[in-house]
Write an enzyme that holds these catalytic residues in place. Structure first.
Site, PDB file in Angstrom:
ATOM      1  N   GLY A 161      17.885  -3.164   7.275  1.00 57.82           N
ATOM      2  CA  GLY A 161      17.345  -3.357   8.620  1.00 57.82           C
ATOM      3  C   GLY A 161      18.027  -2.549   9.714  1.00 57.82           C
ATOM      4  O   GLY A 161      17.969  -2.927  10.886  1.00 57.82           O
ATOM      5  N   SER A 162      18.641  -1.422   9.358  1.00 53.29           N
ATOM      6  CA  SER A 162      19.288  -0.630  10.419  1.00 53.29           C
ATOM      7  C   SER A 162      18.239  -0.049  11.382  1.00 53.29           C
ATOM      8  O   SER A 162      18.507   0.096  12.580  1.00 53.29           O
ATOM      9  CB  SER A 162      20.171   0.478   9.828  1.00 53.29           C
ATOM     10  OG  SER A 162      19.393   1.469   9.216  1.00 53.29           O
ATOM     11  N   LYS A 165      -1.862  -9.448  -3.804  1.00 55.89           N
ATOM     12  CA  LYS A 165      -1.514  -8.922  -2.468  1.00 55.89           C
ATOM     13  C   LYS A 165      -2.392  -9.550  -1.378  1.00 55.89           C
ATOM     14  O   LYS A 165      -1.914  -9.867  -0.290  1.00 55.89           O
ATOM     15  CB  LYS A 165      -1.700  -7.386  -2.488  1.00 55.89           C
ATOM     16  CG  LYS A 165      -1.095  -6.676  -1.281  1.00 55.89           C
ATOM     17  CD  LYS A 165      -1.401  -5.178  -1.275  1.00 55.89           C
ATOM     18  CE  LYS A 165      -0.617  -4.390  -2.262  1.00 55.89           C
ATOM     19  NZ  LYS A 165       0.733  -4.034  -1.812  1.00 55.89           N
ATOM     20  N   MET A 170       9.202  -1.869   1.546  1.00 54.32           N
ATOM     21  CA  MET A 170       8.969  -1.108   0.326  1.00 54.32           C
ATOM     22  C   MET A 170       7.749  -1.597  -0.464  1.00 54.32           C
ATOM     23  O   MET A 170       7.780  -1.690  -1.680  1.00 54.32           O
ATOM     24  CB  MET A 170      10.235  -1.126  -0.546  1.00 54.32           C
ATOM     25  CG  MET A 170      11.439  -0.530   0.166  1.00 54.32           C
ATOM     26  SD  MET A 170      11.101   1.047   0.982  1.00 54.32           S
ATOM     27  CE  MET A 170      11.988   2.154  -0.088  1.00 54.32           C
ATOM     28  N   ARG A 171       6.677  -1.906   0.242  1.00 51.15           N
ATOM     29  CA  ARG A 171       5.423  -2.297  -0.405  1.00 51.15           C
ATOM     30  C   ARG A 171       4.264  -1.546   0.225  1.00 51.15           C
ATOM     31  O   ARG A 171       4.278  -1.300   1.434  1.00 51.15           O
ATOM     32  CB  ARG A 171       5.129  -3.789  -0.180  1.00 51.15           C
ATOM     33  CG  ARG A 171       5.920  -4.659  -1.035  1.00 51.15           C
ATOM     34  CD  ARG A 171       5.670  -6.126  -0.814  1.00 51.15           C
ATOM     35  NE  ARG A 171       6.668  -6.787  -1.620  1.00 51.15           N
ATOM     36  CZ  ARG A 171       6.551  -6.992  -2.921  1.00 51.15           C
ATOM     37  NH1 ARG A 171       5.433  -6.698  -3.556  1.00 51.15           N
ATOM     38  NH2 ARG A 171       7.541  -7.523  -3.601  1.00 51.15           N
ATOM     39  N   LEU A 172       3.261  -1.249  -0.606  1.00 49.44           N
ATOM     40  CA  LEU A 172       2.055  -0.637  -0.050  1.00 49.44           C
ATOM     41  C   LEU A 172       1.297  -1.684   0.757  1.00 49.44           C
ATOM     42  O   LEU A 172       1.223  -2.844   0.361  1.00 49.44           O
ATOM     43  CB  LEU A 172       1.160  -0.126  -1.180  1.00 49.44           C
ATOM     44  CG  LEU A 172       1.528   1.206  -1.804  1.00 49.44           C
ATOM     45  CD1 LEU A 172       0.538   1.558  -2.913  1.00 49.44           C
ATOM     46  CD2 LEU A 172       1.544   2.315  -0.752  1.00 49.44           C
ATOM     47  N   ILE A 173       0.754  -1.251   1.881  1.00 49.47           N
ATOM     48  CA  ILE A 173      -0.059  -2.150   2.707  1.00 49.47           C
ATOM     49  C   ILE A 173      -1.481  -2.170   2.131  1.00 49.47           C
ATOM     50  O   ILE A 173      -2.064  -1.122   1.837  1.00 49.47           O
ATOM     51  CB  ILE A 173      -0.078  -1.650   4.172  1.00 49.47           C
ATOM     52  CG1 ILE A 173       1.343  -1.619   4.758  1.00 49.47           C
ATOM     53  CG2 ILE A 173      -1.003  -2.497   5.035  1.00 49.47           C
ATOM     54  CD1 ILE A 173       2.008  -2.950   4.967  1.00 49.47           C
ATOM     55  N   ASN A 215       4.857   3.957  10.047  1.00 48.75           N
ATOM     56  CA  ASN A 215       5.947   3.901   9.074  1.00 48.75           C
ATOM     57  C   ASN A 215       6.936   5.020   9.361  1.00 48.75           C
ATOM     58  O   ASN A 215       6.565   6.062   9.917  1.00 48.75           O
ATOM     59  CB  ASN A 215       5.367   4.089   7.666  1.00 48.75           C
ATOM     60  CG  ASN A 215       6.425   4.020   6.579  1.00 48.75           C
ATOM     61  OD1 ASN A 215       7.330   3.174   6.624  1.00 48.75           O
ATOM     62  ND2 ASN A 215       6.341   4.899   5.589  1.00 48.75           N
ATOM     63  N   HIS A 268       9.676   7.447   7.247  1.00 49.53           N
ATOM     64  CA  HIS A 268      10.013   7.842   5.873  1.00 49.53           C
ATOM     65  C   HIS A 268      11.095   8.922   5.924  1.00 49.53           C
ATOM     66  O   HIS A 268      11.002   9.868   6.720  1.00 49.53           O
ATOM     67  CB  HIS A 268       8.759   8.367   5.169  1.00 49.53           C
ATOM     68  CG  HIS A 268       9.014   8.706   3.736  1.00 49.53           C
ATOM     69  ND1 HIS A 268       9.113   7.744   2.743  1.00 49.53           N
ATOM     70  CD2 HIS A 268       9.246   9.893   3.125  1.00 49.53           C
ATOM     71  CE1 HIS A 268       9.383   8.331   1.595  1.00 49.53           C
ATOM     72  NE2 HIS A 268       9.463   9.636   1.796  1.00 49.53           N
TER      73      HIS A 268
END
Ligand code: GAR
Length: 191
Positions: A12-13, A65, A90-93, A107, A109
């Site tokens: 969570g930085s 999901k 770290m999950r696909l929406i 997002n 990356h």
């Protein structure tokens, strides 16, 4: 003030840098909710310290999901969330969230997309031996790190770097870039 939900899975930085930017007035918005898919993630501690509500869940407790995203959606409705900010989530929406938040999910990356999508982008760039990698902020679509790019910044890979040194350099760039892009986004200066 735009009402944000930050989605994260780990340290969570990036959540912290967004929260700090809000406190210092660089980002005029409000984090109203943290959503996390790991009940032991440090980002949940950070949220508590910042007095921000969180919703954590474990995907294995749901049959698919759609089921857990429907529950997230209900939380987003309760908190009147306008933008979803992925920060190490770290999950696909899936379609449940994408349909309701079309053009309103972003997002960050740790690479210059389309290079090195997916997991461990920093390790991928390091192992590939490239001289430059970077950070991308992009809109989220149904692919893995594939939506339209909003902003990118390059980060050099220097002689003698270790993966840890590179990770630190990239994260410093993330912590600078993400809040400033969000400020522009929340104030409609970006397309
Ligand atoms: C960040 O480096 C972010 O770019 C990356 O996860 C890290 C989370 O760090 N995201 C991805 O790789 C998404 N594909 P943090 O939890 O300390 O913010």
């Amino acid at each position: 003030m735009k009402r944000l939900a930050v989605f994260a899975s780990g340290n969570g930085s990036n959540f912290q840098s967004i929260a700090e930017a809000i406190k210092s007035g660089k980002l005029e918005a409000e984090i109203c909710l943290v959503v996390c898919d790991r009940e032991d993630a440090y980002v949940l501690e950070r949220a508590k310290l910042e007095n921000i509500d969180s919703f954590s869940f474990s995907a294995k407790n749901y049959s698919n999901k759609t089921e857990y995203e429907s529950e997230i959606l209900e939380k987003l409705r309760q908190y009147e969330i306008e933008f979803i900010i992925l920060a190490g989530y770290m999950r696909l929406i899936g379609p449940t969230l994408l349909q309701k938040y079309s053009q309103a999910i972003v997002n960050i990356h740790p690479s210059l997309l389309p290079s090195f999508p997916g997991k461990d982008a920093i390790g991928q760039a390091f192992d590939a031996g490239v001289k430059e990698t970077g950070v991308t902020v992009h809109y989220v679509d149904d692919g893995m790190d594939t939506g339209p790019v909003i902003a990118q910044k390059a980060v050099p890979i220097l002689e003698g770097d270790t993966k840890d040194i590179l990770q630190k350099r990239i994260q410093e760039m993330e912590h600078d870039l993400y809040p400033s892009v969000l400020q522009e986004l929340c104030h409609k200066k970006l397309t």
